[in-house]
Design a protein around this motif. Structure first.
Motif, PDB file in Angstrom:
ATOM      1  N   ARG A 252       9.687  16.359   3.404  1.00  0.00           N
ATOM      2  CA  ARG A 252      10.018  15.521   2.254  1.00  0.00           C
ATOM      3  C   ARG A 252      10.616  13.529   2.334  1.00  0.00           C
ATOM      4  O   ARG A 252      10.260  12.536   2.165  1.00  0.00           O
ATOM      5  CB  ARG A 252      10.961  16.510   1.270  1.00  0.00           C
ATOM      6  CG  ARG A 252      11.281  15.392   0.229  1.00  0.00           C
ATOM      7  CD  ARG A 252      11.992  16.789  -0.630  1.00  0.00           C
ATOM      8  NE  ARG A 252      12.041  15.659  -2.041  1.00  0.00           N
ATOM      9  CZ  ARG A 252      11.904  16.560  -3.195  1.00  0.00           C
ATOM     10  NH1 ARG A 252      11.009  17.994  -3.064  1.00  0.00           N
ATOM     11  NH2 ARG A 252      11.638  16.100  -4.146  1.00  0.00           N
ATOM     12  N   PRO A 253      11.519  13.575   3.430  1.00  0.00           N
ATOM     13  CA  PRO A 253      11.822  12.621   3.762  1.00  0.00           C
ATOM     14  C   PRO A 253      10.956  11.614   4.308  1.00  0.00           C
ATOM     15  O   PRO A 253      10.998   9.939   4.242  1.00  0.00           O
ATOM     16  CB  PRO A 253      12.930  12.553   5.489  1.00  0.00           C
ATOM     17  CG  PRO A 253      12.969  14.150   5.017  1.00  0.00           C
ATOM     18  CD  PRO A 253      11.625  14.899   4.511  1.00  0.00           C
ATOM     19  N   ILE A 254       9.452  11.766   5.140  1.00  0.00           N
ATOM     20  CA  ILE A 254       8.378  10.829   5.630  1.00  0.00           C
ATOM     21  C   ILE A 254       7.980  10.490   3.747  1.00  0.00           C
ATOM     22  O   ILE A 254       7.788   9.465   3.899  1.00  0.00           O
ATOM     23  CB  ILE A 254       8.117  12.006   6.026  1.00  0.00           C
ATOM     24  CG1 ILE A 254       8.100  12.134   7.762  1.00  0.00           C
ATOM     25  CG2 ILE A 254       6.350  10.831   6.386  1.00  0.00           C
ATOM     26  CD1 ILE A 254       7.465  13.037   8.449  1.00  0.00           C
ATOM     27  N   VAL A 255       7.860  11.360   2.895  1.00  0.00           N
ATOM     28  CA  VAL A 255       6.886  10.667   1.398  1.00  0.00           C
ATOM     29  C   VAL A 255       8.080   9.694   1.380  1.00  0.00           C
ATOM     30  O   VAL A 255       7.418   8.770   0.937  1.00  0.00           O
ATOM     31  CB  VAL A 255       6.521  12.134   0.728  1.00  0.00           C
ATOM     32  CG1 VAL A 255       6.226  11.358  -0.540  1.00  0.00           C
ATOM     33  CG2 VAL A 255       6.203  12.805   1.637  1.00  0.00           C
ATOM     34  N   ILE A 256       9.306  10.512   1.205  1.00  0.00           N
ATOM     35  CA  ILE A 256      10.277   8.844   0.756  1.00  0.00           C
ATOM     36  C   ILE A 256      10.760   8.054   1.372  1.00  0.00           C
ATOM     37  O   ILE A 256      10.448   6.758   0.470  1.00  0.00           O
ATOM     38  CB  ILE A 256      11.882   9.891   0.534  1.00  0.00           C
ATOM     39  CG1 ILE A 256      11.313  11.015   0.050  1.00  0.00           C
ATOM     40  CG2 ILE A 256      12.653   8.853   0.242  1.00  0.00           C
ATOM     41  CD1 ILE A 256      13.116  12.370  -0.250  1.00  0.00           C
ATOM     42  N   LEU A 257      10.058   7.957   2.312  1.00  0.00           N
ATOM     43  CA  LEU A 257       9.688   6.557   3.676  1.00  0.00           C
ATOM     44  C   LEU A 257       9.363   5.673   3.254  1.00  0.00           C
ATOM     45  O   LEU A 257       8.964   5.058   2.942  1.00  0.00           O
ATOM     46  CB  LEU A 257       9.897   7.226   5.269  1.00  0.00           C
ATOM     47  CG  LEU A 257      10.076   5.731   6.160  1.00  0.00           C
ATOM     48  CD1 LEU A 257      11.519   5.231   5.323  1.00  0.00           C
ATOM     49  CD2 LEU A 257      10.436   6.430   7.152  1.00  0.00           C
ATOM     50  N   ILE A 258       7.831   6.608   2.980  1.00  0.00           N
ATOM     51  CA  ILE A 258       6.407   6.144   2.656  1.00  0.00           C
ATOM     52  C   ILE A 258       6.448   4.815   1.122  1.00  0.00           C
ATOM     53  O   ILE A 258       6.780   3.889   1.086  1.00  0.00           O
ATOM     54  CB  ILE A 258       5.346   6.847   2.631  1.00  0.00           C
ATOM     55  CG1 ILE A 258       5.026   7.147   4.264  1.00  0.00           C
ATOM     56  CG2 ILE A 258       4.336   5.729   1.787  1.00  0.00           C
ATOM     57  CD1 ILE A 258       3.671   7.960   4.344  1.00  0.00           C
ATOM     58  N   LEU A 259       7.401   5.957   0.285  1.00  0.00           N
ATOM     59  CA  LEU A 259       7.140   5.172  -0.465  1.00  0.00           C
ATOM     60  C   LEU A 259       8.404   4.443  -0.865  1.00  0.00           C
ATOM     61  O   LEU A 259       8.261   3.304  -1.840  1.00  0.00           O
ATOM     62  CB  LEU A 259       8.414   6.320  -2.012  1.00  0.00           C
ATOM     63  CG  LEU A 259       8.188   5.946  -3.172  1.00  0.00           C
ATOM     64  CD1 LEU A 259       6.857   5.931  -3.571  1.00  0.00           C
ATOM     65  CD2 LEU A 259       9.135   6.317  -4.122  1.00  0.00           C
ATOM     66  N   LEU A 260       9.693   4.016  -0.428  1.00  0.00           N
ATOM     67  CA  LEU A 260      10.514   2.642   0.027  1.00  0.00           C
ATOM     68  C   LEU A 260      10.048   2.259   0.457  1.00  0.00           C
ATOM     69  O   LEU A 260       9.685   1.155   0.207  1.00  0.00           O
ATOM     70  CB  LEU A 260      11.868   3.927   0.531  1.00  0.00           C
ATOM     71  CG  LEU A 260      12.567   4.541  -0.202  1.00  0.00           C
ATOM     72  CD1 LEU A 260      13.850   4.761   0.455  1.00  0.00           C
ATOM     73  CD2 LEU A 260      13.744   3.839  -0.991  1.00  0.00           C
ATOM     74  N   LEU A 261       8.826   1.831   1.772  1.00  0.00           N
ATOM     75  CA  LEU A 261       8.530   0.769   2.031  1.00  0.00           C
ATOM     76  C   LEU A 261       6.859   0.288   1.468  1.00  0.00           C
ATOM     77  O   LEU A 261       7.081  -0.722   0.787  1.00  0.00           O
ATOM     78  CB  LEU A 261       7.714   1.788   3.441  1.00  0.00           C
ATOM     79  CG  LEU A 261       8.120   1.817   4.532  1.00  0.00           C
ATOM     80  CD1 LEU A 261       6.999   2.455   5.685  1.00  0.00           C
ATOM     81  CD2 LEU A 261       8.755   0.505   5.194  1.00  0.00           C
ATOM     82  N   PHE A 262       6.630   1.315   0.251  1.00  0.00           N
ATOM     83  CA  PHE A 262       6.142   0.591  -0.642  1.00  0.00           C
ATOM     84  C   PHE A 262       6.767  -0.356  -1.913  1.00  0.00           C
ATOM     85  O   PHE A 262       5.888  -1.647  -1.800  1.00  0.00           O
ATOM     86  CB  PHE A 262       4.415   1.313  -1.046  1.00  0.00           C
ATOM     87  CG  PHE A 262       3.840   1.858  -0.364  1.00  0.00           C
ATOM     88  CD1 PHE A 262       2.153   0.797  -0.336  1.00  0.00           C
ATOM     89  CD2 PHE A 262       3.516   3.306   0.408  1.00  0.00           C
ATOM     90  CE1 PHE A 262       1.381   1.354   0.165  1.00  0.00           C
ATOM     91  CE2 PHE A 262       2.579   3.005   1.097  1.00  0.00           C
ATOM     92  CZ  PHE A 262       1.467   2.314   0.831  1.00  0.00           C
ATOM     93  N   ILE A 263       7.570   0.237  -2.133  1.00  0.00           N
ATOM     94  CA  ILE A 263       8.191  -0.124  -3.214  1.00  0.00           C
ATOM     95  C   ILE A 263       9.644  -1.726  -2.537  1.00  0.00           C
ATOM     96  O   ILE A 263       8.522  -2.884  -3.563  1.00  0.00           O
ATOM     97  CB  ILE A 263       9.469   0.204  -3.375  1.00  0.00           C
ATOM     98  CG1 ILE A 263       8.969   1.504  -4.342  1.00  0.00           C
ATOM     99  CG2 ILE A 263      10.562  -0.213  -4.278  1.00  0.00           C
ATOM    100  CD1 ILE A 263       9.927   2.806  -4.637  1.00  0.00           C
ATOM    101  N   ALA A 264       9.443  -2.084  -0.925  1.00  0.00           N
ATOM    102  CA  ALA A 264       9.970  -2.974  -0.528  1.00  0.00           C
ATOM    103  C   ALA A 264       8.804  -3.984  -0.521  1.00  0.00           C
ATOM    104  O   ALA A 264       8.602  -5.041  -0.686  1.00  0.00           O
ATOM    105  CB  ALA A 264      10.320  -2.183   1.133  1.00  0.00           C
ATOM    106  N   ALA A 265       7.266  -3.374  -0.528  1.00  0.00           N
ATOM    107  CA  ALA A 265       5.973  -4.143   0.050  1.00  0.00           C
ATOM    108  C   ALA A 265       5.600  -4.957  -1.172  1.00  0.00           C
ATOM    109  O   ALA A 265       5.674  -6.513  -1.333  1.00  0.00           O
ATOM    110  CB  ALA A 265       5.397  -3.420   0.326  1.00  0.00           C
TER     111      ALA A 265
END
Length: 86
Positions: free
Chosen positions: A2-15
């Motif tokens: 779950r933390p990996i998915v949240i991290l990927i989601l945050l990276l896409f939002i930042a992008a």
């Protein structure tokens, strides 16, 4: 996981935020029935979302129709008399 998915989601939002900020100038779109003026970043992200949704819908319809056809064939094999009555 779950933390990996949240991290990927945050990276896409930042992008997405960076993409929108770097492409803030307006672009004119003439659709024939309407004229739109959107920022480049919003237009790009909108096109990406629409393409993703249409691609997913196409894949889902293809798979679901294939499964429906397979279920129908299996039902005919199990009970050939019922399909002859219909």
């Amino acid at each position: 996981m779950r933390p990996i998915v949240i991290l990927i989601l945050l990276l896409f939002i930042a992008a997405g935020v960076v993409l929108g900020a770097l492409n803030a100038d307006l672009v004119n779109y003439d659709l024939g029935f309407a004229r739109l003026q959107l920022p480049k970043g919003a237009a790009l992200l909108g096109a990406l979302v629409i393409g993703w949704l249409l691609g997913g819908l196409t894949a889902w319809l293809g798979v679901s129709s294939k499964h429906r056809r397979q279920r129908r064939l299996q039902a005919r094999k199990r009970d050939p008399k019922a399909s002859a009555d219909a």
